[in-house]
Design an enzyme around this catalytic site. Structure first.
Site, short mmCIF file in Angstrom:
data_model
loop_
_atom_site.label_atom_id
_atom_site.label_comp_id
_atom_site.label_asym_id
_atom_site.label_seq_id
_atom_site.Cartn_x
_atom_site.Cartn_y
_atom_site.Cartn_z
N ASP A 53 0.83 -1.20 0.00
CA ASP A 53 0.00 0.00 0.00
C ASP A 53 0.86 1.25 0.00
OD1 ASP A 53 -2.71 1.31 0.40
OD2 ASP A 53 -1.65 2.05 2.18
N TYR A 58 2.83 10.25 -0.37
CA TYR A 58 3.90 9.73 0.49
C TYR A 58 5.25 10.21 -0.03
CZ TYR A 58 0.47 6.49 2.51
OH TYR A 58 -0.62 5.94 3.13
N HIS A 130 -8.02 9.07 -1.20
CA HIS A 130 -7.31 9.16 0.08
C HIS A 130 -8.12 9.84 1.18
CE1 HIS A 130 -2.88 9.30 1.63
NE2 HIS A 130 -3.71 8.88 2.56
N GLY A 261 4.03 -0.51 8.85
CA GLY A 261 4.77 0.60 8.26
C GLY A 261 6.27 0.55 8.50
#
Length: 297
Positions: A53, A58, A130, A261
């Site tokens: 993902d 980002y 998003h 993450g």
């Protein structure tokens, strides 16, 4: 007493035919050089993670800037094109610093093409809005997403940070199901349990992807009562509080997919140990109440 056990089997992504792992790897902190990224990808695949993902925004907080995480991921993929066949790649669009949200049809079309170019792929498996753009009618968003699917650039559609009403409004204009929703969820951020997000997902067979599953890192630091409980519970199965937290999230009947993450290959690999952790209802609720700081009625 009933024990909740986890499975590492692939499962459909909502009402799609796409099979994803119960854990995803997220790239919101991805930066640096290609070789370390390749090591992270290999660690994820080695841990049975096929769900990757990212998002166009980002990287906006590092010198490389907007889109840099996708570009870095793309460079790592370019080193071995065979990796793509083993991946389900998800990305997102709709946040643009300074606006802050744009989901107009023209913007989304350009954003998707830019994401595909940066990652050097021809199709995204899951394309997510998003955050809700209040200035774009959901019908316009739906029509833009439909064109992406019809053009073969997107396989399935998802949303991120959407309320149940925003989800329903977008779905009303789509001829295909929204297959996923991505809220923030952890023992320290429990709103999806109470605001209808998880209930809606279970009622309509929508996959749930949890971002910030470690509560912004607080559950890894051990300075919260919930972290203490998780560490104690994890120790019974030979894992740490981080791994126990992933298991806690996955134990919910919505079969929530935590997005790991970590940028450390060993930590990514260790996420697979979450499947060893089992829960009773009383253990699970104890963590919930510790995370909330209040007792349930």
């Amino acid at each position: 007493m009933t024990t909740i056990r986890l499975s590492n089997d692939l499962r459909p992504l909502g009402k799609s035919e796409i099979l994803v792992s119960p854990i995803a790897w997220g790239m919101w902190r991805l930066a640096g050089e290609t070789a370390p990224v390749r090591a992270m990808i290999d660690a994820a695949l080695g841990a049975g993670i096929n769900f990757f993902d990212t998002a166009d925004i980002y990287g906006c907080d590092v010198p490389a800037g907007f889109g840099s995480a996708e570009a870095l991921f793309g460079r790592a993929l370019a080193e071995d094109r065979s990796l793509r066949a083993n991946m389900v790649i998800a990305t997102k669009a709709g946040i643009r610093p300074g606006i802050p949200y744009n989901s107009s049809a023209d913007y989304l079309a350009d954003a998707l093409d830019a994401s595909l170019t940066r990652m050097a792929i021809e199709q995204v498996d899951l394309y997510q809005i998003h955050r809700r753009d209040f200035m774009t009618h959901p019908q316009e968003v739906a029509e833009a997403l439909t064109r992406m699917v019809e053009a073969g650039k997107v396989r399935s559609i998802g949303v991120s940070n959407y309320s149940v009403h925003e989800f329903a409004a977008l779905q009303a204009f789509l001829g295909q199901p929204i297959v996923s929703t991505q809220p923030e969820f952890s023992p320290l951020q429990t709103a999806p349990l109470f605001d209808g997000t998880l209930d809606q997902a279970m009622a309509h067979d929508v996959a749930v992807m949890a971002w910030s599953p470690l509560g912004g890192g607080r559950l890894a630091q051990g300075d919260h009562p919930a972290a203490t409980l998780l560490a104690e519970h994890g120790a019974r199965y030979g894992v740490d509080a981080v791994t126990a937290t992933l298991a806690w999230i996955m134990a919910h009947p919505a079969r929530i997919i935590p997005i790991v993450g970590s940028q450390t290959p060993a930590r990514i690999a260790a996420s697979a140990d979450a499947y060893r952790v089992e829960w009773t209802r009383s253990e699970w609720y104890a963590v919930l109440q510790a995370g909330m700081g209040v007792s349930l009625p």
